[in-house]
Design a protein around this motif. Structure first.
Motif, PDB file in Angstrom:
ATOM      1  N   ALA A  45       0.809  -1.221   0.000  1.00 21.56           N
ATOM      2  CA  ALA A  45       0.000   0.000   0.000  1.00 21.56           C
ATOM      3  C   ALA A  45       0.840   1.269   0.000  1.00 21.56           C
ATOM      4  CB  ALA A  45      -0.948   0.002   1.200  1.00 21.56           C
ATOM      5  N   VAL A  46       1.967   1.254   0.696  1.00 23.15           N
ATOM      6  CA  VAL A  46       2.769   2.480   0.799  1.00 23.15           C
ATOM      7  C   VAL A  46       3.392   2.825  -0.545  1.00 23.15           C
ATOM      8  CG1 VAL A  46       4.789   3.523   1.856  1.00 23.15           C
ATOM      9  CG2 VAL A  46       3.160   2.259   3.272  1.00 23.15           C
ATOM     10  N   ALA A  47       4.042   1.857  -1.195  1.00 17.93           N
ATOM     11  CA  ALA A  47       4.640   2.125  -2.509  1.00 17.93           C
ATOM     12  C   ALA A  47       3.569   2.549  -3.509  1.00 17.93           C
ATOM     13  CB  ALA A  47       5.371   0.886  -3.010  1.00 17.93           C
ATOM     14  N   ILE A  48       2.426   1.883  -3.455  1.00 20.23           N
ATOM     15  CA  ILE A  48       1.324   2.219  -4.363  1.00 20.23           C
ATOM     16  C   ILE A  48       0.777   3.610  -4.054  1.00 20.23           C
ATOM     17  CG2 ILE A  48      -1.094   1.636  -4.850  1.00 20.23           C
ATOM     18  CD1 ILE A  48      -0.126  -1.334  -4.696  1.00 20.23           C
ATOM     19  N   GLY A  49       0.579   3.891  -2.769  1.00 17.63           N
ATOM     20  CA  GLY A  49       0.058   5.198  -2.388  1.00 17.63           C
ATOM     21  C   GLY A  49       0.976   6.336  -2.792  1.00 17.63           C
ATOM     22  N   ARG A  50       2.269   6.147  -2.618  1.00 23.40           N
ATOM     23  CA  ARG A  50       3.228   7.197  -2.997  1.00 23.40           C
ATOM     24  C   ARG A  50       3.191   7.455  -4.502  1.00 23.40           C
ATOM     25  NH1 ARG A  50       8.536   5.445   0.635  1.00 23.40           N
ATOM     26  NH2 ARG A  50       7.803   6.324   2.619  1.00 23.40           N
ATOM     27  N   ARG A  51       3.130   6.373  -5.286  1.00 24.81           N
ATOM     28  CA  ARG A  51       3.118   6.571  -6.734  1.00 24.81           C
ATOM     29  C   ARG A  51       1.810   7.223  -7.184  1.00 24.81           C
ATOM     30  NH1 ARG A  51       5.827   4.990 -11.452  1.00 24.81           N
ATOM     31  NH2 ARG A  51       4.945   6.373 -13.036  1.00 24.81           N
ATOM     32  N   LEU A  52       0.690   6.813  -6.589  1.00 22.55           N
ATOM     33  CA  LEU A  52      -0.586   7.398  -6.988  1.00 22.55           C
ATOM     34  C   LEU A  52      -0.722   8.840  -6.502  1.00 22.55           C
ATOM     35  CD1 LEU A  52      -2.995   4.361  -6.574  1.00 22.55           C
ATOM     36  CD2 LEU A  52      -1.956   5.269  -8.668  1.00 22.55           C
ATOM     37  N   TRP A  53      -0.098   9.172  -5.399  1.00 24.63           N
ATOM     38  CA  TRP A  53      -0.039  10.578  -4.985  1.00 24.63           C
ATOM     39  C   TRP A  53       0.682  11.392  -6.056  1.00 24.63           C
ATOM     40  CZ3 TRP A  53      -1.696  13.802  -1.051  1.00 24.63           C
ATOM     41  CH2 TRP A  53      -1.073  15.049  -0.977  1.00 24.63           C
ATOM     42  N   ALA A  54       1.783  10.866  -6.561  1.00 25.05           N
ATOM     43  CA  ALA A  54       2.522  11.567  -7.616  1.00 25.05           C
ATOM     44  C   ALA A  54       1.681  11.724  -8.873  1.00 25.05           C
ATOM     45  CB  ALA A  54       3.817  10.815  -7.942  1.00 25.05           C
ATOM     46  N   GLU A  55       0.728  10.813  -9.086  1.00 26.01           N
ATOM     47  CA  GLU A  55      -0.162  10.901 -10.249  1.00 26.01           C
ATOM     48  C   GLU A  55      -1.342  11.826 -10.011  1.00 26.01           C
ATOM     49  OE1 GLU A  55       0.280   9.519 -13.288  1.00 26.01           O
ATOM     50  OE2 GLU A  55       2.256   8.927 -12.542  1.00 26.01           O
ATOM     51  N   GLY A  56      -1.521  12.291  -8.761  1.00 31.49           N
ATOM     52  CA  GLY A  56      -2.591  13.240  -8.477  1.00 31.49           C
ATOM     53  C   GLY A  56      -3.640  12.783  -7.501  1.00 31.49           C
ATOM     54  N   ALA A  57      -3.557  11.556  -7.001  1.00 27.69           N
ATOM     55  CA  ALA A  57      -4.542  11.081  -6.027  1.00 27.69           C
ATOM     56  C   ALA A  57      -4.366  11.819  -4.699  1.00 27.69           C
ATOM     57  CB  ALA A  57      -4.391   9.588  -5.814  1.00 27.69           C
ATOM     58  N   ARG A  58      -5.476  12.298  -4.152  1.00 25.47           N
ATOM     59  CA  ARG A  58      -5.421  13.015  -2.873  1.00 25.47           C
ATOM     60  C   ARG A  58      -6.315  12.398  -1.808  1.00 25.47           C
ATOM     61  NH1 ARG A  58      -1.555  14.140  -5.015  1.00 25.47           N
ATOM     62  NH2 ARG A  58      -0.622  16.168  -5.456  1.00 25.47           N
ATOM     63  N   SER A  59      -7.036  11.359  -2.167  1.00 28.56           N
ATOM     64  CA  SER A  59      -7.861  10.620  -1.211  1.00 28.56           C
ATOM     65  C   SER A  59      -7.662   9.131  -1.448  1.00 28.56           C
ATOM     66  CB  SER A  59      -9.351  10.961  -1.378  1.00 28.56           C
ATOM     67  OG  SER A  59      -9.608  12.318  -1.132  1.00 28.56           O
ATOM     68  N   PHE A  60      -7.700   8.363  -0.359  1.00 31.31           N
ATOM     69  CA  PHE A  60      -7.540   6.921  -0.436  1.00 31.31           C
ATOM     70  C   PHE A  60      -8.555   6.248   0.477  1.00 31.31           C
ATOM     71  CE2 PHE A  60      -3.451   8.752  -1.493  1.00 31.31           C
ATOM     72  CZ  PHE A  60      -3.002   7.982  -2.558  1.00 31.31           C
ATOM     73  N   PHE A  61      -8.831   4.977   0.195  1.00 27.90           N
ATOM     74  CA  PHE A  61      -9.708   4.181   1.041  1.00 27.90           C
ATOM     75  C   PHE A  61      -8.979   2.926   1.490  1.00 27.90           C
ATOM     76  CE2 PHE A  61     -12.828   6.842  -0.941  1.00 27.90           C
ATOM     77  CZ  PHE A  61     -13.883   6.921  -0.035  1.00 27.90           C
ATOM     78  N   VAL A  62      -9.155   2.590   2.773  1.00 25.38           N
ATOM     79  CA  VAL A  62      -8.664   1.335   3.337  1.00 25.38           C
ATOM     80  C   VAL A  62      -9.828   0.677   4.069  1.00 25.38           C
ATOM     81  CG1 VAL A  62      -6.285   2.166   3.569  1.00 25.38           C
ATOM     82  CG2 VAL A  62      -7.888   2.462   5.476  1.00 25.38           C
ATOM     83  N   ALA A  63      -9.635  -0.575   4.488  1.00 24.32           N
ATOM     84  CA  ALA A  63     -10.692  -1.266   5.217  1.00 24.32           C
ATOM     85  C   ALA A  63     -10.514  -1.122   6.726  1.00 24.32           C
ATOM     86  CB  ALA A  63     -10.722  -2.743   4.835  1.00 24.32           C
ATOM     87  N   ARG A  64      -9.318  -1.378   7.223  1.00 22.75           N
ATOM     88  CA  ARG A  64      -9.058  -1.446   8.657  1.00 22.75           C
ATOM     89  C   ARG A  64      -8.359  -0.193   9.165  1.00 22.75           C
ATOM     90  NH1 ARG A  64     -10.824  -6.669   7.906  1.00 22.75           N
ATOM     91  NH2 ARG A  64     -12.763  -5.478   7.720  1.00 22.75           N
ATOM     92  N   LEU A  65      -8.542   0.071  10.444  1.00 27.63           N
ATOM     93  CA  LEU A  65      -7.866   1.178  11.106  1.00 27.63           C
ATOM     94  C   LEU A  65      -6.354   1.051  10.983  1.00 27.63           C
ATOM     95  CD1 LEU A  65      -7.533   3.562  13.089  1.00 27.63           C
ATOM     96  CD2 LEU A  65      -8.014   1.953  14.960  1.00 27.63           C
ATOM     97  N   ALA A  66      -5.810  -0.140  11.255  1.00 26.42           N
ATOM     98  CA  ALA A  66      -4.364  -0.329  11.201  1.00 26.42           C
ATOM     99  C   ALA A  66      -3.818  -0.083   9.799  1.00 26.42           C
ATOM    100  CB  ALA A  66      -3.993  -1.729  11.680  1.00 26.42           C
ATOM    101  N   GLU A  67      -4.603  -0.424   8.770  1.00 26.47           N
ATOM    102  CA  GLU A  67      -4.177  -0.140   7.400  1.00 26.47           C
ATOM    103  C   GLU A  67      -4.059   1.364   7.176  1.00 26.47           C
ATOM    104  OE1 GLU A  67      -6.384  -3.994   5.271  1.00 26.47           O
ATOM    105  OE2 GLU A  67      -7.173  -1.973   4.991  1.00 26.47           O
ATOM    106  N   GLY A  68      -5.011   2.102   7.720  1.00 28.02           N
ATOM    107  CA  GLY A  68      -4.964   3.560   7.581  1.00 28.02           C
ATOM    108  C   GLY A  68      -3.776   4.163   8.290  1.00 28.02           C
ATOM    109  N   GLU A  69      -3.484   3.663   9.480  1.00 29.85           N
ATOM    110  CA  GLU A  69      -2.318   4.160  10.227  1.00 29.85           C
ATOM    111  C   GLU A  69      -1.025   3.886   9.468  1.00 29.85           C
ATOM    112  OE1 GLU A  69      -3.742   3.741  14.877  1.00 29.85           O
ATOM    113  OE2 GLU A  69      -3.175   1.920  13.784  1.00 29.85           O
TER     114      GLU A  69
END
Length: 364
Positions: A45-69
């Motif tokens: 999730a972290v590598a994916i989130g960083r790359r998608l942030w670079a592409e313009g994503a500013r919101s994300f969804f996760v299922a669990r609290l620990a995933e969000g943290e």
């Protein structure tokens, strides 16, 4: 060949970025909020989130609290994304949600009550979303309950309700009339909360047309290469590529049996390659006998899958120990492997093991 006989999982973040751009274009103006639950569908999730942030994503969804943290920590303060948690406000989670700057998506009346009580304790508004069940019968308040909440100021007091969502149960089948019924119900609910952004479409819903897209879409499996109708889609690229080495080659006579259970009976003399991957590496046992691998420029029948080994029919291909076989990737489509195993692309991805070696292409 790797230094030892292990599977190789390459995660192509450039392909991920391509898929994000395809989905953003199809969404035609709606904000795109990637779903990176289950550790980014098993791919990180972290590598994916960083790359998608670079592409313009500013919101994300996760299922669990620990995933969000974990995602918040991995993105770091330089990427202040909005991170929504589908589980909502579970018992005792309020302080951790606030500490990590996460947004709970409330999915029941008890959660709504707990959220308003927690907001009173905080002494300030709590940012939250509201999940409404429009016909999937999995998560969410009913439309009648949503209407009652909208008509009672006190029941939402202390909440900054910035998002109302629902989820389609039959989005992978554009002809299913249930999609239209859910759309009608969601449009009625959305009208009750005019100040909140609205979101109905996940990957499949994005392709159902503009009526389904509203303000924000939530692509998941199609970001990672899964087709929106559970079959290969040429617009999308493979993100995960799993390969493994040939360990042994043998010629097996007609009538001989292969693997556990002795269920595979050969009808002809067959050159069989034993490949160093199995269900401990993410290959699904049920795909044996119906799936395929890619070797020497062609599809090769997948004969069986065991824990550490699988077998393919080499046909007349030249091969030797140490050569790599593609088990998932550009030539072995995610949806085809899922279909052979009687499952969906989501399950194939999250089963990919960590015993082998992982590499990232295009990492930020």
């Amino acid at each position: 060949m790797p230094s030892e006989a292990v599977a190789q999982l390459s995660i192509d973040l450039d392909a991920l970025a391509h898929n994000y751009r395809v989905l953003a274009s199809e969404a035609a103006g709606a904000a795109v909020a990637p779903v990176v639950k289950a550790d980014g569908y098993g791919l990180g999730a972290v590598a994916i989130g960083r790359r998608l942030w670079a592409e313009g994503a500013r919101s994300f969804f996760v299922a669990r609290l620990a995933e969000g943290e974990a995602l918040r920590e991995g993105l770091g303060p330089e990427r202040p994304a909005a991170i929504h948690v589908f589980d909502g406000l579970t018992t005792g989670s309020g302080p951790r949600l606030v500490a990590a700057g996460l947004t709970p998506v409330l999915s029941s009346l008890p959660q709504v009550s707990a959220a308003t009580a927690f907001a009173r304790q905080l002494g300030r508004p709590l940012t939250a979303g509201l999940h409404v069940d429009t016909g999937m019968n999995r998560q969410g308040v009913t439309p009648d309950e949503a209407r009652a909440l909208a008509q009672s100021i006190d029941r939402l007091r202390g909440l900054d309700l910035g998002l109302v969502i629902s989820h389609l149960g039959a989005g992978t089948d554009p002809a299913d009339p249930h999609n239209g019924r859910q759309l009608e119900r969601f449009a009625a609910v959305r009208a009750l909360f005019p100040e909140a952004r609205a979101s109905l479409a996940a990957s499949a819903g994005i392709f159902l047309g503009p009526d389904y897209r509203f303000d924000l879409v939530r692509p998941g499996v199609s970001l990672y290469g899964g087709g929106p109708q559970e079959r290969p889609d040429p617009r999308l690229k493979a993100v995960a590529r799993l390969t493994a080495p040939i360990l042994d080659i043998r010629t097996v006579r007609p009538g001989e049996r292969l693997g556990y259970g002795a269920k595979v009976v050969l009808e002809r003399t067959t050159r069989v390659a034993m490949v160093g991957a199995g269900y401990a590496d993410g290959m699904i046992r049920a795909a044996g006998g119906g799936g395929y691998a890619w070797f020497a420029g062609a599809r090769r029948a997948l004969l069986f899958v065991n824990m550490d080994l699988l077998a393919i029919d080499l046909g007349d291909a030249e091969a030797q120990a140490g050569e790599m076989v593609e088990l998932l990737g550009d030539n072995v489509h995610l949806d085809d492997l899922a279909a052979a195993a009687g499952t969906v692309a989501h399950e194939v991805l999250v089963r990919l093991g960590r015993r082998g070696e992982r590499t990232y292409v295009g990492e930020i």
